[in-house]
Design an enzyme around this catalytic site. Structure first.
Site, PDB file in Angstrom:
ATOM      1  N   ARG A 153      20.736  72.025  31.579  1.00 24.95           N
ATOM      2  CA  ARG A 153      22.019  71.768  32.231  1.00 24.95           C
ATOM      3  C   ARG A 153      22.173  70.287  32.586  1.00 24.95           C
ATOM      4  NH1 ARG A 153      20.964  76.971  36.113  1.00 24.95           N
ATOM      5  NH2 ARG A 153      21.393  78.552  34.539  1.00 24.95           N
ATOM      6  N   ARG A 181      -6.727  56.379  36.374  1.00 25.07           N
ATOM      7  CA  ARG A 181      -5.684  56.986  37.230  1.00 25.07           C
ATOM      8  C   ARG A 181      -5.532  58.476  36.922  1.00 25.07           C
ATOM      9  NH1 ARG A 181      -1.998  51.737  35.971  1.00 25.07           N
ATOM     10  NH2 ARG A 181      -3.036  50.346  37.439  1.00 25.07           N
ATOM     11  N   CYS A 185      14.169  74.524  31.468  1.00 21.33           N
ATOM     12  CA  CYS A 185      14.909  75.440  32.348  1.00 21.33           C
ATOM     13  C   CYS A 185      16.246  74.750  32.639  1.00 21.33           C
ATOM     14  CB  CYS A 185      14.112  75.787  33.610  1.00 21.33           C
ATOM     15  SG  CYS A 185      13.769  74.410  34.737  1.00 21.33           S
ATOM     16  N   GLY A 186      16.939  75.165  33.694  1.00 23.29           N
ATOM     17  CA  GLY A 186      18.240  74.561  33.961  1.00 23.29           C
ATOM     18  C   GLY A 186      18.133  73.078  34.274  1.00 23.29           C
ATOM     19  N   THR A 187      17.153  72.735  35.110  1.00 25.04           N
ATOM     20  CA  THR A 187      16.971  71.346  35.533  1.00 25.04           C
ATOM     21  C   THR A 187      15.704  70.694  34.978  1.00 25.04           C
ATOM     22  OG1 THR A 187      15.705  72.105  37.432  1.00 25.04           O
ATOM     23  CG2 THR A 187      18.088  71.803  37.760  1.00 25.04           C
ATOM     24  N   GLY A 188      14.755  71.489  34.526  1.00 27.71           N
ATOM     25  CA  GLY A 188      13.433  70.994  34.151  1.00 27.71           C
ATOM     26  C   GLY A 188      12.483  70.971  35.336  1.00 27.71           C
ATOM     27  N   HIS A 228       1.126  56.293  29.537  1.00 34.02           N
ATOM     28  CA  HIS A 228       0.466  56.052  30.822  1.00 34.02           C
ATOM     29  C   HIS A 228      -0.188  57.302  31.405  1.00 34.02           C
ATOM     30  CE1 HIS A 228       2.838  52.167  31.959  1.00 34.02           C
ATOM     31  NE2 HIS A 228       2.745  52.302  30.657  1.00 34.02           N
ATOM     32  N   ASP A 251      13.628  79.246  30.137  1.00 39.47           N
ATOM     33  CA  ASP A 251      14.314  80.376  30.771  1.00 39.47           C
ATOM     34  C   ASP A 251      15.749  80.416  30.238  1.00 39.47           C
ATOM     35  OD1 ASP A 251      15.751  78.452  32.157  1.00 39.47           O
ATOM     36  OD2 ASP A 251      15.167  79.140  34.158  1.00 39.47           O
ATOM     37  N   HIS A 252      16.585  81.213  30.865  1.00 43.21           N
ATOM     38  CA  HIS A 252      17.969  81.338  30.396  1.00 43.21           C
ATOM     39  C   HIS A 252      18.728  80.011  30.485  1.00 43.21           C
ATOM     40  CE1 HIS A 252      17.684  82.150  34.655  1.00 43.21           C
ATOM     41  NE2 HIS A 252      18.959  81.843  34.808  1.00 43.21           N
ATOM     42  N   ARG A 282      -7.419  51.535  32.741  1.00 49.89           N
ATOM     43  CA  ARG A 282      -6.715  51.737  34.023  1.00 49.89           C
ATOM     44  C   ARG A 282      -5.957  53.063  34.017  1.00 49.89           C
ATOM     45  NH1 ARG A 282      -3.467  48.534  31.035  1.00 49.89           N
ATOM     46  NH2 ARG A 282      -1.194  48.744  31.146  1.00 49.89           N
ATOM     47  N   HIS A 283      -5.398  53.436  32.874  1.00 49.96           N
ATOM     48  CA  HIS A 283      -4.665  54.707  32.809  1.00 49.96           C
ATOM     49  C   HIS A 283      -5.636  55.889  32.820  1.00 49.96           C
ATOM     50  CE1 HIS A 283      -0.952  52.661  32.535  1.00 49.96           C
ATOM     51  NE2 HIS A 283      -1.140  52.181  31.316  1.00 49.96           N
TER      52      HIS A 283
HETATM   53  C1  RB5 Z   1      18.040  79.172  36.947  1.00 50.70           C
HETATM   54  O1  RB5 Z   1      19.315  79.436  37.465  1.00 50.70           O
HETATM   55  C2  RB5 Z   1      17.543  77.830  37.446  1.00 50.70           C
HETATM   56  O2  RB5 Z   1      17.251  77.900  38.796  1.00 50.70           O
HETATM   57  C3  RB5 Z   1      16.337  77.383  36.644  1.00 50.70           C
HETATM   58  O3  RB5 Z   1      16.658  77.332  35.295  1.00 50.70           O
HETATM   59  C4  RB5 Z   1      15.776  76.019  36.985  1.00 50.70           C
HETATM   60  O4  RB5 Z   1      16.782  75.059  37.006  1.00 50.70           O
HETATM   61  C5  RB5 Z   1      14.905  75.943  38.171  1.00 50.70           C
HETATM   62  O5  RB5 Z   1      14.362  74.910  38.512  1.00 50.70           O
END
Ligand code: RB5
Length: 145
Positions: free
Chosen positions: A108, A136, A64-67, A97, A7-8, A132-133
């Site tokens: 970010r 699971r 994305c911003g956080t994944g 695993h 995403d952005h 084992r993997h």
């Molecule tokens: C976008 O602002 C942000 O929410 C997205 O990239 C992501 O971090 C969501 O989990």
């Protein structure tokens, strides 16, 4: 073939990933987004998940911003094992695993230097195939306790 989606919040890091894959001669398909204009991460997570489940692509990278949002979406698809990794150890371990088929990162959260090391480790590490993997991983999608 590697499926890419962002995403952005992940767009700029994804440009670095694309340049890196190109430099290494690795093939990829880009499922967007194509700018830093605000958009919705589920769109790209779904495209990449479907490309893997159809066999069009073997592995995926989602940013994305956080994944987090993009991985939560991808993991709703049966057969997708998407791991958020912001360190090289986790990238190696999730291949060995969990046989993760998608790597998720936060644009970010990590800088490009570390992100490209994570990408390399994720792409070069095989699944261990240890019973084992395998057992699971089977349990992930089983209704049994
Ligand atoms: C976008 O602002 C942000 O929410 C997205 O990239 C992501 O971090 C969501 O989990």
């Amino acid at each position: 073939m590697i499926a890419l989606g962002c995403d952005h919040g992940g767009f700029e890091l994804m440009q670095e990933v694309k340049a890196h894959l190109t430099e290494k001669g690795l093939e990829f398909k880009d499922f967007g987004t194509d700018s830093t204009e605000a958009t919705d991460y589920p769109i790209y997570a779904k495209r990449v998940a479907k490309a893997i489940l159809s066999g069009e692509c073997d592995r995926g990278i989602l940013i994305c911003g956080t994944g987090i949002g993009i991985s939560i979406t991808a993991n709703r698809f049966k057969g997708i094992r998407c791991a958020v990794c912001h360190d090289v150890f986790s990238a190696e371990a999730t291949r060995q695993h969990n046989n993760a088929n998608i790597l998720a990162m936060g644009g970010r959260v990590v800088g490009p230097g570390l992100a490209l090391m994570i990408v390399d480790k994720f792409l070069e590490t095989p699944f261990s195939n240890a019973p084992r993997h395998c057992n699971r991983i089977r349990q992930i999608e089983s209704d049994e306790n």
